[in-house]
Design a protein around this motif. Sequence first.
Motif, PDB file in Angstrom:
ATOM      1  N   ASP A 359       0.838  -1.189   0.000  1.00  0.00           N
ATOM      2  CA  ASP A 359       0.000   0.000   0.000  1.00  0.00           C
ATOM      3  C   ASP A 359       0.880   1.249   0.000  1.00  0.00           C
ATOM      4  O   ASP A 359       1.716   1.436   0.893  1.00  0.00           O
ATOM      5  CB  ASP A 359      -0.907  -0.009   1.232  1.00  0.00           C
ATOM      6  N   SER A 361      -0.585   4.456  -0.353  1.00  0.00           N
ATOM      7  CA  SER A 361      -1.502   5.585  -0.236  1.00  0.00           C
ATOM      8  C   SER A 361      -0.954   6.625   0.740  1.00  0.00           C
ATOM      9  O   SER A 361       0.016   6.382   1.462  1.00  0.00           O
ATOM     10  CB  SER A 361      -2.880   5.106   0.215  1.00  0.00           C
ATOM     11  N   SER A 396      -1.994   2.431  -4.977  1.00  0.00           N
ATOM     12  CA  SER A 396      -2.671   3.476  -4.196  1.00  0.00           C
ATOM     13  C   SER A 396      -4.088   3.602  -4.725  1.00  0.00           C
ATOM     14  O   SER A 396      -4.866   2.649  -4.596  1.00  0.00           O
ATOM     15  CB  SER A 396      -1.897   4.804  -4.285  1.00  0.00           C
ATOM     16  N   SER A 397      -4.443   4.713  -5.327  1.00  0.00           N
ATOM     17  CA  SER A 397      -5.801   4.880  -5.846  1.00  0.00           C
ATOM     18  C   SER A 397      -5.949   4.158  -7.184  1.00  0.00           C
ATOM     19  O   SER A 397      -4.961   3.759  -7.810  1.00  0.00           O
ATOM     20  CB  SER A 397      -6.128   6.365  -6.002  1.00  0.00           C
ATOM     21  N   GLY A 431      -5.276   7.769  -2.789  1.00  0.00           N
ATOM     22  CA  GLY A 431      -6.249   6.933  -2.093  1.00  0.00           C
ATOM     23  C   GLY A 431      -5.845   5.475  -2.068  1.00  0.00           C
ATOM     24  O   GLY A 431      -4.703   5.108  -2.357  1.00  0.00           O
ATOM     25  N   THR A 432      -6.819   4.628  -1.699  1.00  0.00           N
ATOM     26  CA  THR A 432      -6.560   3.189  -1.544  1.00  0.00           C
ATOM     27  C   THR A 432      -7.545   2.405  -2.389  1.00  0.00           C
ATOM     28  O   THR A 432      -8.756   2.628  -2.306  1.00  0.00           O
ATOM     29  CB  THR A 432      -6.689   2.749  -0.083  1.00  0.00           C
ATOM     30  N   CYS A 463     -10.803  -0.872   2.554  1.00  0.00           N
ATOM     31  CA  CYS A 463     -11.190  -0.284   1.282  1.00  0.00           C
ATOM     32  C   CYS A 463     -12.514  -0.887   0.843  1.00  0.00           C
ATOM     33  O   CYS A 463     -12.749  -2.089   1.041  1.00  0.00           O
ATOM     34  CB  CYS A 463     -10.104  -0.537   0.240  1.00  0.00           C
TER      35      CYS A 463
END
Length: 489
Positions: A359, A361, A396-397, A431-432, A463
């Motif tokens: 991750d 993010s 991430s996003s 974001g995630t 998420c």
Amino acid sequence: MPPRRKPKAPLKRVFQPLPKNSFWIKNDAYDLRVWGHLRAESPSLRDLEDKGSALLPHFGSLLQDIFCLLFKYNIIYHADGEVLPSALLNQKFLQAIQQGAQYDFLREQTLLNEAHAGLSTLILGERLLTLVREEKFLTRRDMRDLWDIQKQEELLGQKIEEYDNADTIPEDQMSEEGKKALQKAKERMGGEVQGAEALLRQKTQQLKDDLKQIEAQATNRLQAEAIKVAQELEDATEEAETWGNTIGTGERTPPGQKLELGRRLAGNEKLKKLARMVGRMKLSALAIRKKVFERSSEELLEVEQGDALHRLLPHELLSLHHPILRKDFYRRFLNQELIQYSLRGVEEKGKGPMIVCLDGSSSMSGDKEIWSKAVTLTLLEIARKQRRLFRSICFSSAETPLQVLDMNPRDRYEVETKTVMDLAEYFPGGGTDFQTPIDAAIELIADKKLKRGDIVVITDGECQVTPEWLADLGGWRNRIDSVPSRHAR
């Protein structure tokens, strides 16, 4: 009547050719080979040379001279007449570095050490280029004069070559008028050569006078930069050794790669923290793996054929005491035909490839990023020791592209230092999104090389995913779990 004297042939002018050397420090074949290998293995050195050559003539020669100044045991300079006048500024730089008291301290770390001397050359060259861009050494007029001198050298070299070529024209078959015309052309070219020589001497003397005015200031600045380089080199060397001990590559690291590693570690606090945390995690993880765990409950299931000596039936062991049956025992052992018992409850898990979804993010910034990457690199070291393929996916996003890296793609499962540094330094933020990286991991597992691999997700939160995707993920897991292990008997 006395005999007439023949007219004397005009004396041939001999012009001193320009030197072709742009290096001030004498080098040998070994020095050139070491420097050539460093340039080939270090993109940073080549990039610095390209950038510097756009501002100063012979900047590549200056970098090699700085390397020799730090690396060679005996430093011997060429005479002034053996080096091009346009390289005069390089001489001033080298003398300024060598005259300072910090030179001896820096040389203790770089003498006959390829990686240290190369890293010092890179850092010092970058500092020097920055000072030139900020006009701390030279004004724009001084730099323009340097380029004018180089152009004048090229022009003078062309005129000398034309004059020498005119002497190769045979005059035996030429008419008297042709000989006179050729002689006039030679005189004209000779005058042009003399004029070009005079102009070059004038420009060179003007440059020397200008450099004398800034010599003291330039010397002080360069010596101050050399002190910073010596301190930075010591820190970078220590951190590079820490990384080398933390992330084993399975082979000797070439000097050029050590140079790149030290350059990326110099002044990077995040990588320093990461190296320390990976070291602690690695020791703990390897210690846990060496512990003897309590065996799970097992029971006898049936009799089978095999070659497991610790599960042979008693009468098979008795065969070893008989001179004839002993040979039959060896034959059946090689063919895996010995009578043994099997156990139920033995769980044999294969060591397949490992895919880590990391991750990246914004919520993972700071200590969480260091911790997550330390876990990833620790798993990488374990995978290397277990000869397992390892691939990382930083996410991430949903709109941010994934960073997918093959950490040990070679046949011997060697870890590439550059790829490790790319993983350590990359942090997209944002974001995630779990769906995109897990889908990518599932697609990778479909590959034959990564079949039956383990997927590890390292994140700090949750998420939202669609119910349809979650149902498909559950169905995929059930299908994978229903496939018998290749290690099952």
